[in-house]
Design an enzyme around this catalytic site. Structure first.
Site, PDB file in Angstrom:
ATOM      1  N   GLY A   1       1.604 -32.661  -4.841  1.00 26.91           N
ATOM      2  CA  GLY A   1       2.881 -33.301  -4.557  1.00 26.91           C
ATOM      3  C   GLY A   1       2.721 -34.735  -4.060  1.00 26.91           C
ATOM      4  O   GLY A   1       1.897 -35.010  -3.204  1.00 26.91           O
TER       5      GLY A   1
ATOM      6  N   ILE B   1       0.657 -26.858   3.966  1.00 23.18           N
ATOM      7  CA  ILE B   1      -0.101 -28.112   3.869  1.00 23.18           C
ATOM      8  C   ILE B   1       0.773 -29.263   4.375  1.00 23.18           C
ATOM      9  O   ILE B   1       0.300 -30.147   5.085  1.00 23.18           O
ATOM     10  CB  ILE B   1      -0.527 -28.387   2.402  1.00 23.18           C
ATOM     11  CG1 ILE B   1      -1.220 -27.167   1.786  1.00 23.18           C
ATOM     12  CG2 ILE B   1      -1.393 -29.629   2.315  1.00 23.18           C
ATOM     13  CD1 ILE B   1      -2.504 -26.742   2.432  1.00 23.18           C
ATOM     14  N   GLY B   2       2.047 -29.251   3.993  1.00 23.96           N
ATOM     15  CA  GLY B   2       2.934 -30.329   4.425  1.00 23.96           C
ATOM     16  C   GLY B   2       2.797 -31.574   3.567  1.00 23.96           C
ATOM     17  O   GLY B   2       2.943 -32.696   4.058  1.00 23.96           O
TER      18      GLY B   2
ATOM     19  N   ASN C   1       4.117 -34.230  -9.654  1.00 22.41           N
ATOM     20  CA  ASN C   1       5.035 -33.410  -8.852  1.00 22.41           C
ATOM     21  C   ASN C   1       5.519 -34.300  -7.710  1.00 22.41           C
ATOM     22  O   ASN C   1       4.716 -34.819  -6.938  1.00 22.41           O
ATOM     23  CB  ASN C   1       4.252 -32.188  -8.345  1.00 22.41           C
ATOM     24  CG  ASN C   1       5.045 -31.276  -7.420  1.00 22.41           C
ATOM     25  OD1 ASN C   1       5.167 -31.544  -6.228  1.00 22.41           O
ATOM     26  ND2 ASN C   1       5.563 -30.189  -7.952  1.00 22.41           N
TER      27      ASN C   1
ATOM     28  N   CYS D   1       9.731 -27.368  -1.597  1.00 23.32           N
ATOM     29  CA  CYS D   1       8.618 -27.240  -0.652  1.00 23.32           C
ATOM     30  C   CYS D   1       9.120 -26.666   0.666  1.00 23.32           C
ATOM     31  O   CYS D   1       9.965 -27.259   1.320  1.00 23.32           O
ATOM     32  CB  CYS D   1       7.942 -28.575  -0.404  1.00 23.32           C
ATOM     33  SG  CYS D   1       6.524 -28.388   0.707  1.00 23.32           S
TER      34      CYS D   1
ATOM     35  N   THR E   1       6.637 -21.179  -3.457  1.00 21.22           N
ATOM     36  CA  THR E   1       6.227 -20.085  -2.564  1.00 21.22           C
ATOM     37  C   THR E   1       7.396 -19.501  -1.767  1.00 21.22           C
ATOM     38  O   THR E   1       8.396 -20.176  -1.526  1.00 21.22           O
ATOM     39  CB  THR E   1       5.158 -20.584  -1.598  1.00 21.22           C
ATOM     40  OG1 THR E   1       5.645 -21.757  -0.953  1.00 21.22           O
ATOM     41  CG2 THR E   1       3.869 -20.910  -2.319  1.00 21.22           C
TER      42      THR E   1
HETATM   43  C1  LIG Z   1      -2.259 -24.673  -1.051  1.00 19.09           C
HETATM   44  C2  LIG Z   1      -1.020 -24.787  -1.892  1.00 19.09           C
HETATM   45  C3  LIG Z   1      -0.383 -26.023  -2.017  1.00 19.09           C
HETATM   46  C4  LIG Z   1       0.777 -26.158  -2.784  1.00 19.09           C
HETATM   47  N1  LIG Z   1       1.379 -27.394  -2.913  1.00 19.09           N
HETATM   48  C5  LIG Z   1       2.453 -27.540  -3.721  1.00 19.09           C
HETATM   49  C6  LIG Z   1       3.045 -28.833  -3.934  1.00 19.09           C
HETATM   50  O1  LIG Z   1       2.580 -29.856  -3.408  1.00 19.09           O
HETATM   51  N2  LIG Z   1       4.143 -28.916  -4.741  1.00 19.09           N
HETATM   52  C7  LIG Z   1       4.661 -27.814  -5.363  1.00 19.09           C
HETATM   53  O2  LIG Z   1       5.633 -27.955  -6.094  1.00 19.09           O
HETATM   54  N3  LIG Z   1       4.121 -26.585  -5.189  1.00 19.09           N
HETATM   55  C8  LIG Z   1       3.032 -26.423  -4.385  1.00 19.09           C
HETATM   56  N4  LIG Z   1       2.469 -25.157  -4.225  1.00 19.09           N
HETATM   57  C9  LIG Z   1       3.070 -23.992  -4.903  1.00 19.09           C
HETATM   58  C10 LIG Z   1       2.325 -23.639  -6.213  1.00 19.09           C
HETATM   59  O3  LIG Z   1       2.398 -24.713  -7.127  1.00 19.09           O
HETATM   60  C11 LIG Z   1       2.890 -22.362  -6.857  1.00 19.09           C
HETATM   61  O4  LIG Z   1       4.254 -22.543  -7.113  1.00 19.09           O
HETATM   62  C12 LIG Z   1       2.739 -21.139  -5.963  1.00 19.09           C
HETATM   63  O5  LIG Z   1       1.496 -21.192  -5.285  1.00 19.09           O
HETATM   64  C13 LIG Z   1       2.853 -19.817  -6.725  1.00 19.09           C
HETATM   65  O6  LIG Z   1       1.806 -19.644  -7.658  1.00 19.09           O
HETATM   66  P1  LIG Z   1       0.440 -18.824  -7.380  1.00 19.09           P
HETATM   67  O7  LIG Z   1       0.817 -17.499  -6.822  1.00 19.09           O
HETATM   68  O8  LIG Z   1      -0.238 -18.760  -8.702  1.00 19.09           O
HETATM   69  O9  LIG Z   1      -0.345 -19.627  -6.379  1.00 19.09           O
HETATM   70  C14 LIG Z   1       1.309 -25.018  -3.447  1.00 19.09           C
HETATM   71  C15 LIG Z   1       0.664 -23.782  -3.324  1.00 19.09           C
HETATM   72  C16 LIG Z   1      -0.499 -23.656  -2.573  1.00 19.09           C
HETATM   73  C17 LIG Z   1      -1.171 -22.296  -2.473  1.00 19.09           C
END
Ligand SMILES: Cc1cc2nc3c(=O)[nH]c(=O)nc-3n(C[C@H](O)[C@H](O)[C@H](O)COP(=O)(O)O)c2cc1C
Ligand SMILES: Cc1cc2nc3c(=O)[nH]c(=O)nc-3n(C[C@H](O)[C@H](O)[C@H](O)COP(=O)(O)OP(=O)(O)OC[C@H]3O[C@@H](n4cnc5c(N)ncnc54)[C@H](O)[C@@H]3O)c2cc1C
Ligand code: FES
Lengths: 262, 304
Positions: free
Chosen positions: B46, B71-72, B99, B131, B194
């Site tokens: 992001g 993470i923020g 993103n 987010c 998430t």
């Molecule tokens: C450590 C971490 C950082 C993430 N950072 C972002 C982000 O910056 N922007 C975003 O749209 N989603 C972010 N996500 C969400 C993921 O892109 C994804 O939507 C979510 O983890 C579900 O997929 P998964 O179960 O395969 O991990 C993050 C997820 C994780 C685990």
């Protein structure tokens, strides 16, 4: 950085809740330096979900062997402790920036608290080849947890043991033992440490006014282990008043303790 | 000849497998393990207009079949990204999707406008309106339909690349939000981000994460995400990118059958960085076995 399968050669119990794991993987063994770590996948299915990071405690590049030393903590380390010779372990590594010993230097001091001594054993072996004196301080809270560090070290490395329960060596904190040696005239030119944060903080405090090169190895929870996710932050000072979060896995795990916000 | 390509409105991908934002960095971290050009696309971490310091530690905690993260949005900000990161990425020929997250509509607009003209390594823009780990912005835009359609409309006007809107599952009715994004002019929807969650450290008797609340990802959320993709597919016309806990081919197939034309892999890359390439090979074998010339034959089939 490699993603590979390392063959388990031996699992050994070193002390209560403490094990060593001897692995064989030629490229890992030749590529690893003191302070590097392995990110190990301990299960096959979804549990445990994340890899587990462990410092490399030693290598023999000629034979392609490398070793880690770990303490039982939760599900991941329990599974590792039950590994059998012949098992193949999924390893990502070597990772991180290792210790960077000085060019010219006669006396090095290493302080390890608990299983934090693991990366220092590797470092002490390498340093002994180029230093007049390598002085290791090793502290444990209970004598039962003491691993036989002498078995991992070449002759000539000075070993100073401290136990908080008084069951061996100096009775008390390893930092107090070290302080007494400083008062008696020990003058190291570089200091390496790894262990619980309060211990490392006390070590840093002891050297506040001295011009000594300090490198400490830190721990933080990790997901990727390679710098992609920013999951493993450590707060580092920049300039007089500002701070940034660096990544323990990629920018560390070794940092200068005076740059760290404790 | 099996064609693994997929078409999402104006966006064409070589394979239907992408790396999810926040889990693959800017791609380079994994470059020594694989040829990144074999990935359908990488959605990079992001980005915000100004640098973000991120949340205090700890930022991650393992949970049953998954993890929470907070993470923020730590990132260097748009200017540093454009001057320092992008020129290097430009040479890699990898397909990247930016993103972006903002505190205000203006910030989203500036980010989209600048990134659309930054170079051809970027093939689409994903609006992160989901987010869960930042105080302002982010999820605020993704939970109210009228706010979202107004934002998407403004970004649409300056966005010359395909525009993806990434939805949060932390709403009562995701289809309402999905339609708002479609009305605003989104080309594609990605879902889901998430789920908000919490772990309490029973020794310190406080929330474990520095940010207290985190986002749940991994297999634990998969059935929840599949259902949201299924319901959204039935209520919008635009194509969907599905994600949430994908580890194996069968997981990905569930999302395709629920209606996703592509999927993203997030936290599975942490335990196995080669997940996406493995799934790519497995999908090819699957289509061959099923006598299907392309993925199209299974997208949305679960709707009967
Ligand atoms: C450590 C971490 C950082 C993430 N950072 C972002 C982000 O910056 N922007 C975003 O749209 N989603 C972010 N996500 C969400 C993921 O892109 C994804 O939507 C979510 O983890 C579900 O997929 P998964 O179960 O395969 O991990 C993050 C997820 C994780 C685990
Ligand atoms: C760079 C680095 C080097 C390390 N070297 C060693 C070593 O040589 N020997 C050793 O015994 N331990 C070492 N650790 C700590 C080791 O990673 C943890 O003890 C281990 O991950 C615990 O896993 P578990 O499943 O048994 O425990 P659990 O508590 O069940 O683990 C749950 C989660 O928390 C994480 N976690 C728990 N404790 C720690 C910790 N102290 N640091 C980081 N993550 C943690 C786990 O990785 C896992 O994601 C190191 C940690 C880091 C970051
Ligand atoms: S664990 Fe992902 S950046 Fe360190």
């Amino acid at each position: 950085m490699l993603l590979c399968k390392a063959k388990v050669l031996r699992v050994e119990k070193l002390a209560i809740d403490c094990f060593s794991l001897l692995l064989e993987e030629k490229n890992l063994a030749t590529g690893s330096l003191p302070g590097h770590f392995l990110h190990i996948r301990v299960g096959e299915g979804p549990a445990p979900f994340l890899r587990r990071p462990f410092s490399i405690a030693g290598t023999s590049p000629g034979e392609g062997f490398l070793q880690i030393i770990f303490r039982l903590r939760g599900a991941g380390t329990r599974i590792l402790s039950r590994a059998c010779p012949g098992d193949m372990l999924d390893c990502l590594g070597p990772l991180g920036n290792g210790f960077r010993p000085r060019e010219n230097c006669k006396i090095s001091v290493l302080l390890g608290g608990g299983v934090g001594v693991a990366p220092l054993l590797f470092l002490a072996r390498r340093l002994k080849e180029v230093r007049e004196r390598v002085v290791l301080y090793y502290g444990v809270s209970r004598g039962l947890e003491k691993i036989p560090v002498q078995n991992f070290l070449p002759p000539g490395v000075e070993i100073n043991l401290a136990t908080e329960d008084g069951s061996g060596g100096f009775a008390g904190l390893v930092t107090d033992l070290h302080r007494s040696h400083l008062q008696r005239g020990l003058r190291p030119e570089e200091v390496f440490a790894c262990g619980p944060r309060p211990m490392m903080q006390r070590v840093a405090g002891m050297y506040r006014d001295k011009k000594v090169d300090m490198q400490f190895s830190f721990e933080e929870r990790m997901a990727c282990g390679v710098g992609a996710c920013h999951g493993c932050p450590i707060e580092i000072k920049v300039g007089d008043s500002d701070t940034v979060f660096k990544r323990v896995c990629r920018d560390g795990p070794v940092f200068n303790p005076y740059e760290v916000v404790w | 000849m099996i064609d693994l390509g997929t078409r999402l409105g104006p966006l064409k991908l070589k394979t239907p497998f992408m790396a999810a934002s926040g889990t693959f960095g800017f791609g380079e971290e994994f470059a020594s393990l694989m040829d990144l050009r074999d990935l359908g696309a990488i959605v990079i971490n992001g980005l915000t207009l100004m640098p973000r310091k991120g949340n205090p530690p700890p930022r991650i905690v393992e949970t049953p079949a998954g993890m929470l993260n907070a993470i923020g949005l730590q990132n260097p900000g748009l200017d540093v990204f454009l001057s320092r990161e992008l020129p290097r990425l430009q040479k890699s020929q990898v397909k990247l999707i930016a993103n972006i997250a903002g505190d205000t509509e203006e910030e989203y607009v500036i980010l989209a406008r600048e990134l659309c003209t930054a170079g051809d390594v970027l093939i689409a823009i994903e609006l992160n309106v989901s987010c869960p780990n930042v105080q302002r912005g982010g999820i605020f835009f993704g939970t109210t339909p009228s706010t979202l359609s107004s934002l998407v409309e403004k970004v649409r006007r300056v966005c010359t690349l395909p525009l993806i809107v990434k939805l949060t599952p932390n709403v009562t009715d995701i289809t309402e939000i999905a339609r708002a994004a479609e009305d605003g002019g989104a080309d594609i929807l990605s879902l889901v981000n998430t789920f908000q969650g919490m772990v309490i450290d029973t020794v310190s008797r406080r929330p474990f994460l520095g940010n207290k609340i985190g986002g749940l990802s991994g297999p634990a959320m998969r059935p929840l995400a599949v259902r949201l993709v299924y319901e959204t597919y039935a209520s919008v016309e635009i194509p969907l990118i599905g994600m949430g806990g994908i580890e194996a081919l069968d997981d990905a197939l569930q999302f395709f059958m629920a209606g996703a034309a592509a999927v993203a892999i997030g936290s599975a890359s942490f335990s196995d960085p080669l997940t996406i390439l493995r799934l790519t090979g497995e999908l090819k074998n699957y289509l061959q076995r099923m006598n299907l010339p392309s993925l199209e034959g299974i997208i949305g089939v679960a709707h009967g």
